[in-house]
Design a protein around this motif. Sequence first.
Motif, PDB file in Angstrom:
ATOM      1  N   ASN A 263      70.649  51.248   2.490  1.00  0.00           N
ATOM      2  CA  ASN A 263      69.495  50.461   2.063  1.00  0.00           C
ATOM      3  C   ASN A 263      68.620  49.971   3.211  1.00  0.00           C
ATOM      4  O   ASN A 263      67.566  49.380   2.969  1.00  0.00           O
ATOM      5  N   HIS A 264      69.045  50.218   4.459  1.00  0.00           N
ATOM      6  CA  HIS A 264      68.298  49.747   5.629  1.00  0.00           C
ATOM      7  C   HIS A 264      68.309  50.831   6.702  1.00  0.00           C
ATOM      8  O   HIS A 264      68.800  50.625   7.819  1.00  0.00           O
ATOM      9  N   ARG A 265      67.732  51.966   6.404  1.00  0.00           N
ATOM     10  CA  ARG A 265      67.799  53.110   7.318  1.00  0.00           C
ATOM     11  C   ARG A 265      67.030  52.847   8.615  1.00  0.00           C
ATOM     12  O   ARG A 265      67.525  53.168   9.711  1.00  0.00           O
ATOM     13  N   PRO A 294      64.169  60.053   8.240  1.00  0.00           N
ATOM     14  CA  PRO A 294      63.155  61.101   8.397  1.00  0.00           C
ATOM     15  C   PRO A 294      62.020  60.933   7.390  1.00  0.00           C
ATOM     16  O   PRO A 294      62.210  60.384   6.305  1.00  0.00           O
ATOM     17  N   SER A 295      60.858  61.430   7.774  1.00  0.00           N
ATOM     18  CA  SER A 295      59.691  61.335   6.900  1.00  0.00           C
ATOM     19  C   SER A 295      59.744  62.413   5.823  1.00  0.00           C
ATOM     20  O   SER A 295      60.452  63.417   5.945  1.00  0.00           O
ATOM     21  N   TYR A 302      61.345  71.322   6.869  1.00  0.00           N
ATOM     22  CA  TYR A 302      62.669  71.961   6.878  1.00  0.00           C
ATOM     23  C   TYR A 302      62.825  72.917   5.695  1.00  0.00           C
ATOM     24  O   TYR A 302      63.436  73.979   5.817  1.00  0.00           O
ATOM     25  N   GLN A 303      62.282  72.554   4.560  1.00  0.00           N
ATOM     26  CA  GLN A 303      62.320  73.447   3.404  1.00  0.00           C
ATOM     27  C   GLN A 303      61.511  74.705   3.659  1.00  0.00           C
ATOM     28  O   GLN A 303      61.936  75.815   3.330  1.00  0.00           O
ATOM     29  N   GLN A 304      60.366  74.556   4.268  1.00  0.00           N
ATOM     30  CA  GLN A 304      59.502  75.695   4.543  1.00  0.00           C
ATOM     31  C   GLN A 304      60.152  76.680   5.508  1.00  0.00           C
ATOM     32  O   GLN A 304      60.015  77.895   5.357  1.00  0.00           O
ATOM     33  N   HIS A 305      60.895  76.151   6.493  1.00  0.00           N
ATOM     34  CA  HIS A 305      61.499  77.010   7.511  1.00  0.00           C
ATOM     35  C   HIS A 305      62.922  77.442   7.168  1.00  0.00           C
ATOM     36  O   HIS A 305      63.536  78.161   7.955  1.00  0.00           O
ATOM     37  N   ARG A 317      69.575  63.736   5.382  1.00  0.00           N
ATOM     38  CA  ARG A 317      70.044  64.341   6.632  1.00  0.00           C
ATOM     39  C   ARG A 317      71.407  63.784   7.011  1.00  0.00           C
ATOM     40  O   ARG A 317      72.280  64.507   7.487  1.00  0.00           O
ATOM     41  N   ILE A 318      71.574  62.498   6.826  1.00  0.00           N
ATOM     42  CA  ILE A 318      72.896  61.873   6.888  1.00  0.00           C
ATOM     43  C   ILE A 318      72.913  60.808   5.812  1.00  0.00           C
ATOM     44  O   ILE A 318      71.903  60.147   5.557  1.00  0.00           O
ATOM     45  N   ASP A 319      74.057  60.670   5.153  1.00  0.00           N
ATOM     46  CA  ASP A 319      74.160  59.668   4.098  1.00  0.00           C
ATOM     47  C   ASP A 319      75.514  58.980   4.201  1.00  0.00           C
ATOM     48  O   ASP A 319      76.396  59.420   4.958  1.00  0.00           O
TER      49      ASP A 319
END
Length: 393
Positions: A263-265, A294-295, A302-305, A317-319
């Motif tokens: 809740n506080h990345r 990340p934005s 990242y999806q495009q590449h 990316r990390i959770d």
Amino acid sequence: MLNEDYSRREFLKLMALLGGGALLPKTAWSASAAEQKTVRIGYLPITDATPLLVAYQNKIFQRQGLRVDRPILFRSWAQLIEAFIAGELNVIHLLSPMAVWARFNSAVAAKVVAWNHVAGSALTVAPQIEQLRDLGGKRVAIPFWYSIHNVVLQEMLHHAGLHIVTQVQAPLAKHEVGLVVLPPSDMPPALLSGQIAGYLVAEPFNAIAEHLKIGKILRFTGDVWKQHACCVVYMHEQDLQQHPQWSQQVVSSIVEAQLWCRNHRAETAQLLARQHKPRLTPHILPVLQQVLDPSAQQQRDYQQHGAIQHATWHSQRIDFQPYPYQSYTIELIKRMRYTQVEGNKAFLKRLDPRWAAQQLVDERFVKHAILQLGGMQAFGLDESFTRQEVFAL
């Protein structure tokens, strides 16, 4: 050119800092009740350690009524597990396959009490590498043979039609990939110098390569094995049996820290940055922000590449979620059986995965901690302690 926020001089300074991880003195371990009330944490300078460091920084351990020493930074997994086995530490984050190896091959009397985080790793490659096949004839680094990094990487390489070589002594054929073990801090300079063509490791060393413009992310591991555990919370079985109240306070602190991180990345990145005192990691804030917060545009890139191919999973990316699903441990042991490592792994053939999962994990404390914080839904999960593993290349 190196990014102006992270000059070549700063990069070399970072490597020097990471090369000097302090070790606790080799003192005898006292198992007295008073001694056990002090939490002694060991960690590597990677974002896998985030919940342990946040619980310390935010004084969550203290609010649970615990005494806690300043966490001790180690440079490699071998150093960390050695200090834990020697009794110099009583709480560490440990690679999930390493926990299997320690328990069933080395008879370490310790258990997984929670997951420390999920995902948080990636395959980073040199700029000229466009696809997995391009790694043929080259070397790729992993942090430890018994790591989720090795398990996932070998699955990816086999899927691309490449052959794994674990003892690299001669020039590699075009269909071979040589795997080498390096401490995470050694990986960016090895990539920069051309000693390796890529590495699969925990953050923020993937983000460091991006920030320095010396490498790019080819695939996130969380996009291959959905919500996989990388590091787990590992504690001595003796503590769990003889000091259950202390153990509950420790686990509850770490679970509360995980919820806070979710809740506080942005604040979490600031706490871990080297600008923040006490300086627990050598990483700069922009790198940690790229990992922890990340934005939306970064996600689209990242999806495009192709680094993210399963956008519908909505993976971070990390959770952070603490519950150690039994299905994951069972599936992990099955996959470890055909993952190549150096050394004798015969113990895996004798291991019944379901029995091993029950022996390795003690879920009593983490279940209680989760329920105290509002249940699984507080972590964005269904109110169930079971799930089906999803592995998709």
